[in-house]
Design an enzyme around this catalytic site. Sequence first.
Site, PDB file in Angstrom:
ATOM      1  N   ARG A  36      37.317  41.996  30.596  1.00 11.69           N
ATOM      2  CA  ARG A  36      37.402  40.451  30.815  1.00 11.69           C
ATOM      3  C   ARG A  36      36.922  39.969  29.507  1.00 11.69           C
ATOM      4  O   ARG A  36      37.557  38.587  29.161  1.00 11.69           O
ATOM      5  CB  ARG A  36      36.562  39.926  32.100  1.00 11.69           C
ATOM      6  CG  ARG A  36      37.177  40.438  33.373  1.00 11.69           C
ATOM      7  CD  ARG A  36      36.410  40.037  34.584  1.00 11.69           C
ATOM      8  NE  ARG A  36      35.769  38.638  34.600  1.00 11.69           N
ATOM      9  CZ  ARG A  36      34.712  38.422  35.200  1.00 11.69           C
ATOM     10  NH1 ARG A  36      33.764  39.300  35.424  1.00 11.69           N
ATOM     11  NH2 ARG A  36      34.438  37.121  35.307  1.00 11.69           N
ATOM     12  N   LYS A  89      26.492  43.037  42.048  1.00 13.39           N
ATOM     13  CA  LYS A  89      25.643  43.554  41.730  1.00 13.39           C
ATOM     14  C   LYS A  89      24.440  43.169  42.689  1.00 13.39           C
ATOM     15  O   LYS A  89      23.208  44.053  42.758  1.00 13.39           O
ATOM     16  CB  LYS A  89      25.254  43.085  40.332  1.00 13.39           C
ATOM     17  CG  LYS A  89      26.228  43.787  39.312  1.00 13.39           C
ATOM     18  CD  LYS A  89      26.286  43.106  37.925  1.00 13.39           C
ATOM     19  CE  LYS A  89      26.739  41.772  37.698  1.00 13.39           C
ATOM     20  NZ  LYS A  89      27.164  41.308  36.525  1.00 13.39           N
ATOM     21  N   ASP A  98      31.758  47.222  37.778  1.00  9.59           N
ATOM     22  CA  ASP A  98      31.664  45.923  37.221  1.00  9.59           C
ATOM     23  C   ASP A  98      31.653  46.014  35.937  1.00  9.59           C
ATOM     24  O   ASP A  98      32.003  44.978  34.920  1.00  9.59           O
ATOM     25  CB  ASP A  98      30.637  45.126  38.037  1.00  9.59           C
ATOM     26  CG  ASP A  98      30.601  43.636  37.549  1.00  9.59           C
ATOM     27  OD1 ASP A  98      31.489  42.832  37.534  1.00  9.59           O
ATOM     28  OD2 ASP A  98      29.593  43.310  36.567  1.00  9.59           O
ATOM     29  N   HIS A 122      19.734  34.568  41.527  1.00  4.91           N
ATOM     30  CA  HIS A 122      20.410  34.829  40.480  1.00  4.91           C
ATOM     31  C   HIS A 122      20.845  33.300  39.843  1.00  4.91           C
ATOM     32  O   HIS A 122      21.252  32.459  40.452  1.00  4.91           O
ATOM     33  CB  HIS A 122      21.846  35.630  40.621  1.00  4.91           C
ATOM     34  CG  HIS A 122      22.565  35.790  39.594  1.00  4.91           C
ATOM     35  ND1 HIS A 122      22.314  36.634  38.735  1.00  4.91           N
ATOM     36  CD2 HIS A 122      23.803  35.200  39.360  1.00  4.91           C
ATOM     37  CE1 HIS A 122      23.341  36.696  37.891  1.00  4.91           C
ATOM     38  NE2 HIS A 122      24.234  35.763  38.070  1.00  4.91           N
ATOM     39  N   SER A 138      31.843  39.801  40.531  1.00 10.37           N
ATOM     40  CA  SER A 138      31.132  40.390  39.653  1.00 10.37           C
ATOM     41  C   SER A 138      29.604  40.397  40.151  1.00 10.37           C
ATOM     42  O   SER A 138      28.915  41.244  39.909  1.00 10.37           O
ATOM     43  CB  SER A 138      31.271  39.827  38.204  1.00 10.37           C
ATOM     44  OG  SER A 138      30.450  40.268  37.351  1.00 10.37           O
TER      45      SER A 138
HETATM   46  N1  URA Z   1      27.722  36.927  34.919  1.00 10.92           N
HETATM   47  C1  URA Z   1      28.170  38.153  35.858  1.00 10.92           C
HETATM   48  O1  URA Z   1      27.352  39.060  35.948  1.00 10.92           O
HETATM   49  N2  URA Z   1      29.515  38.169  35.852  1.00 10.92           N
HETATM   50  C2  URA Z   1      30.326  37.446  35.433  1.00 10.92           C
HETATM   51  O2  URA Z   1      31.396  37.721  35.686  1.00 10.92           O
HETATM   52  C3  URA Z   1      29.791  36.067  34.888  1.00 10.92           C
HETATM   53  C4  URA Z   1      28.695  35.949  34.644  1.00 10.92           C
END
Ligand code: URA
Length: 435
Positions: free
Chosen positions: A173, A192, A166, A87, A188
């Site tokens: 947010r 995932k 999320d 990621h 967050s």
């Molecule tokens: N990417 C995400 O998936 N969540 C965040 O809070 C920031 C970047």
Amino acid sequence: MPGTEPDIVDVIRSKRDGLELSDAEIDWTIAAFAAGRVADEQVAALLMAIFWRGMSPAELSRWTEAILSSGERVDLSGLSRPTVDKHSTGGVGDKVSLVLGPLVAACGAAVPQLSGRGLGHTGGTLDKLDSIPGFRSTLTAEEIRDQLETVGCVICAAGPGLAPADSKLYALRDVTGTVESIPLIAASIMSKKIAEGTSSLVLDVKVGSGAFMTERSQGAELARTMVGLGSHHGLDVVALLTAMDTPLGRSAGNALEVVESVEVLSGGGPRDLVDVTLALAREMLDLAGIGADPARALEDGSALACWREMVVAQGGDPDAPLPRARHVETVRADCSGVVTRLDARSVGVAAWRLGAGRARKEDPVSASAGVVCLAKPGDEVQSGAPVLELHGDDASRFDRARAALVGSLEIGDTPPPAAPVVLERIGNPRRAPRA
Ligand code: URA
């Protein structure tokens, strides 16, 4: 508080006053928010309190767990290959995911990349792949599993069932100035990634002007937080901090980045992009316990073959011409010398203004828009020579894109010091790779 539900106002007050939230308060808040039983403005107030007060490791772990529990978890057990994903926190010209999946799969791992679309000045992996005619990024869980077994990699949209709390939290947010909170970002991202079922993960945490985290110390803290969260949930995680002061590679824009990714998969491509890709690939293969050399997979055509298989498996045509912009304009050097700086953020904003990115989740993006960096730090240029190329279909967007680039490129007499792309490694000790 046995038998009674927490009161959201008490939860907000506790966090506001710097107290630690209990497991029950966190579980209830996330579940009630996901079910629409607490108001957005109340959760927004709580997010702002978290932004200022932070979270203890115990709170963060429970918050992440509660987000995970709001949805399903993909079960990838029983695959014949070890699973490992990557990621990136996002940067300008960051097309590494497009190369890494096929590259690491060609070396023997299964790479389940459940990705997102871009928001703001950094592009999204799915937006890039969507520029390939026919490419399908929505797959069923069964298709994902089959493709991991047959091809070894898949890059597709994370389904709405994964960590749905999320998406709601992120949307809130985004409009309340609470994105830039290390615990909230870590929860967050990691919720995932844990939900997608990979057993190990390499994080590319970008730091610099074109990244979310502009300061290296913030990036290192985010990396340490995510590594800790992953370990707590049984995931092997390593993070690399990588530089994002200048665009990665030479292009920023959807189809333009696909072209550059295929260059790397074919054994070519810009050095900085190849270096970051190989560093991440080596970490992924170490975590998967595979001793293959990823550089060889780029040279011998096996990574490219895997890319082609993945594109075909997802309905795309790897030989189809990619969309090209109707208008191309250049920015020229105003003196002779050597490029000492090219600001990543300015290039990202220019590409975004040309149409490569979106301001709101529902906005369309242009496949062909973007910026090509003809000169990068260390390159010699002559006065009047083209240094940047602006691509777009809508001529009315070029003035604003040019405005974003004013002062972004500096030319001097002496080359800048060589800057490493990989700044730091954070995480578990390296494993001895399998023979
Ligand atoms: N990417 C995400 O998936 N969540 C965040 O809070 C920031 C970047």
